[in-house]
Design a protein around this motif. Sequence first.
Motif, PDB file in Angstrom:
ATOM      1  N   THR A 162       0.862  -1.083  -0.018  1.00  0.00           N
ATOM      2  CA  THR A 162       0.154  -0.047   0.017  1.00  0.00           C
ATOM      3  C   THR A 162       0.911   1.219   0.005  1.00  0.00           C
ATOM      4  O   THR A 162       1.689   1.583   0.994  1.00  0.00           O
ATOM      5  N   TRP A 163       0.879   1.969  -1.132  1.00  0.00           N
ATOM      6  CA  TRP A 163       1.618   3.221  -1.133  1.00  0.00           C
ATOM      7  C   TRP A 163       1.187   4.154  -0.038  1.00  0.00           C
ATOM      8  O   TRP A 163      -0.132   4.387   0.387  1.00  0.00           O
ATOM      9  N   HIS A 164       2.098   4.896   0.228  1.00  0.00           N
ATOM     10  CA  HIS A 164       1.840   6.013   1.554  1.00  0.00           C
ATOM     11  C   HIS A 164       0.957   6.975   0.947  1.00  0.00           C
ATOM     12  O   HIS A 164       0.694   7.483  -0.048  1.00  0.00           O
ATOM     13  N   SER A 165      -0.267   7.045   1.977  1.00  0.00           N
ATOM     14  CA  SER A 165      -1.396   8.155   1.751  1.00  0.00           C
ATOM     15  C   SER A 165      -0.805   9.319   1.462  1.00  0.00           C
ATOM     16  O   SER A 165      -1.217  10.036   0.636  1.00  0.00           O
ATOM     17  N   GLU A 166       0.432   9.914   2.238  1.00  0.00           N
ATOM     18  CA  GLU A 166       0.742  11.265   1.899  1.00  0.00           C
ATOM     19  C   GLU A 166       1.201  11.436   0.435  1.00  0.00           C
ATOM     20  O   GLU A 166       1.390  12.342  -0.102  1.00  0.00           O
ATOM     21  N   LEU A 234      -5.407   5.361 -10.883  1.00  0.00           N
ATOM     22  CA  LEU A 234      -4.057   5.411 -10.031  1.00  0.00           C
ATOM     23  C   LEU A 234      -4.420   4.521  -8.768  1.00  0.00           C
ATOM     24  O   LEU A 234      -5.066   4.828  -7.984  1.00  0.00           O
ATOM     25  N   GLY A 235      -3.573   3.571  -8.537  1.00  0.00           N
ATOM     26  CA  GLY A 235      -3.963   2.639  -7.568  1.00  0.00           C
ATOM     27  C   GLY A 235      -2.985   1.680  -7.028  1.00  0.00           C
ATOM     28  O   GLY A 235      -2.050   1.239  -7.960  1.00  0.00           O
ATOM     29  N   ASN A 236      -2.973   0.851  -6.213  1.00  0.00           N
ATOM     30  CA  ASN A 236      -2.150  -0.128  -5.589  1.00  0.00           C
ATOM     31  C   ASN A 236      -2.284  -1.297  -6.498  1.00  0.00           C
ATOM     32  O   ASN A 236      -3.520  -1.225  -6.961  1.00  0.00           O
ATOM     33  N   ASP A 237      -1.498  -2.437  -6.419  1.00  0.00           N
ATOM     34  CA  ASP A 237      -1.848  -3.361  -7.009  1.00  0.00           C
ATOM     35  C   ASP A 237      -3.137  -4.121  -6.318  1.00  0.00           C
ATOM     36  O   ASP A 237      -2.833  -4.661  -4.946  1.00  0.00           O
ATOM     37  N   ILE A 252      -2.813   2.982 -13.931  1.00  0.00           N
ATOM     38  CA  ILE A 252      -1.426   2.961 -13.456  1.00  0.00           C
ATOM     39  C   ILE A 252      -1.548   2.144 -12.221  1.00  0.00           C
ATOM     40  O   ILE A 252      -2.179   2.457 -11.185  1.00  0.00           O
ATOM     41  N   GLY A 253      -0.891   0.987 -12.101  1.00  0.00           N
ATOM     42  CA  GLY A 253      -0.884   0.084 -11.104  1.00  0.00           C
ATOM     43  C   GLY A 253       0.568   0.377 -10.418  1.00  0.00           C
ATOM     44  O   GLY A 253       1.499   0.258 -10.960  1.00  0.00           O
ATOM     45  N   LEU A 254       0.461   0.350  -9.159  1.00  0.00           N
ATOM     46  CA  LEU A 254       1.877   0.627  -8.248  1.00  0.00           C
ATOM     47  C   LEU A 254       2.197  -0.829  -7.731  1.00  0.00           C
ATOM     48  O   LEU A 254       1.539  -1.173  -6.868  1.00  0.00           O
ATOM     49  N   VAL A 304       5.752   8.249 -10.150  1.00  0.00           N
ATOM     50  CA  VAL A 304       4.357   8.085 -10.484  1.00  0.00           C
ATOM     51  C   VAL A 304       3.521   9.110 -11.399  1.00  0.00           C
ATOM     52  O   VAL A 304       2.922   8.834 -12.332  1.00  0.00           O
ATOM     53  N   VAL A 305       3.905  10.391 -10.963  1.00  0.00           N
ATOM     54  CA  VAL A 305       3.080  11.542 -11.854  1.00  0.00           C
ATOM     55  C   VAL A 305       3.813  11.761 -13.270  1.00  0.00           C
ATOM     56  O   VAL A 305       2.886  11.754 -14.184  1.00  0.00           O
ATOM     57  N   GLU A 306       5.078  11.215 -13.380  1.00  0.00           N
ATOM     58  CA  GLU A 306       5.712  11.385 -14.739  1.00  0.00           C
ATOM     59  C   GLU A 306       4.934  10.232 -15.746  1.00  0.00           C
ATOM     60  O   GLU A 306       4.458  10.327 -16.654  1.00  0.00           O
TER      61      GLU A 306
END
Length: 323
Positions: A162-166, A234-237, A252-254, A304-306
């Motif tokens: 889970t990518w950081h909320s911030e 845009l989200g986690n796996d 976009i999957g992280l 991620v933004v790029e």
Amino acid sequence: MRLLFITSNRLGDAVLSTSVLRHYVETYPGIRVTVACGPVAAPIFAAVPNLERIIEMPKQKRGMHWWKLWKSVAFKWWDIIVDLRGSATAYVLPGWKRVVLSGNDDRVHRVEQLGQLIDVVPAPDPKIWLEDQSRDRAKQVLPSDGKPLLVVGPTSNWIGKTWHSERFVEAIESLTAVGGVLEGANVLVVGAPNERDMAEQVIQSIPEARRFEIFGTENLLTVAACLEKADLYLGNDSGLMHLAAASGAPTIGLFGPSREEHYGPFAKWGRAVRTEWSYDKIIANRESRFSKENLMETLPVSKVVEAATRLVTEHRLQEHADG
């Protein structure tokens, strides 16, 4: 013709398995379909063409769910039996053709493996069938102000991936800011019913006038219909990531402590963005296999933004070229 399609309990695996179901539905128009799967995944099959029945298979002790499935389907003739859970069920039912997945092949993406299973290369993309009711409901859920739509899935079923909320907050702000690729976009935050608290920081960071959310309050096909309208997901796996890709949204999957070569969003407009550390390095350096640490630390917001900006731009150019 009749097809018995046995697939996963998990949403993500069930979405990927629609690649196989799509092949049979499109190859044999009019084939009557029965789907057996877990309760969580069941709603995504509700609009499959010529659907006769969905059999939910909540897991039970001593494999009783398999016994109940057998009792419910054993007295029909099946022209095709597909069992993607590798059970013995396919071999003890009356039928003609049997397709059974015996295990994972870690040399290829899971969808590519499924394509090989049914001798279709390249494999069909996963597909979510939608009906007018779900699309009409999506129109009621989403704003109709003409602004772009960013859908965000900031949660997952494991803290490790889970990518950081911030960082989600920062990425959303960058993408929707003046000059951003989704300037002024409305933001829909989605997740499982029990995950809203996990997403609270992200939800509260979005201006109220542009903020919308779905956490178990809508049917999964309505969620898919909302995703169909997204300029970007845009989200986690997660299962929702796969649902987004199958719905046609630029996705976009992280990825960090999971392998994008096996589970990346499998679609023309699906992209995986992983941590600077490889999967193997992350696993080798974690505290223990039972730790509850976040393992997405080496995925910077800028990367991620790029990637998101590039994907949205490419998608818009293609839409313009298509007229």
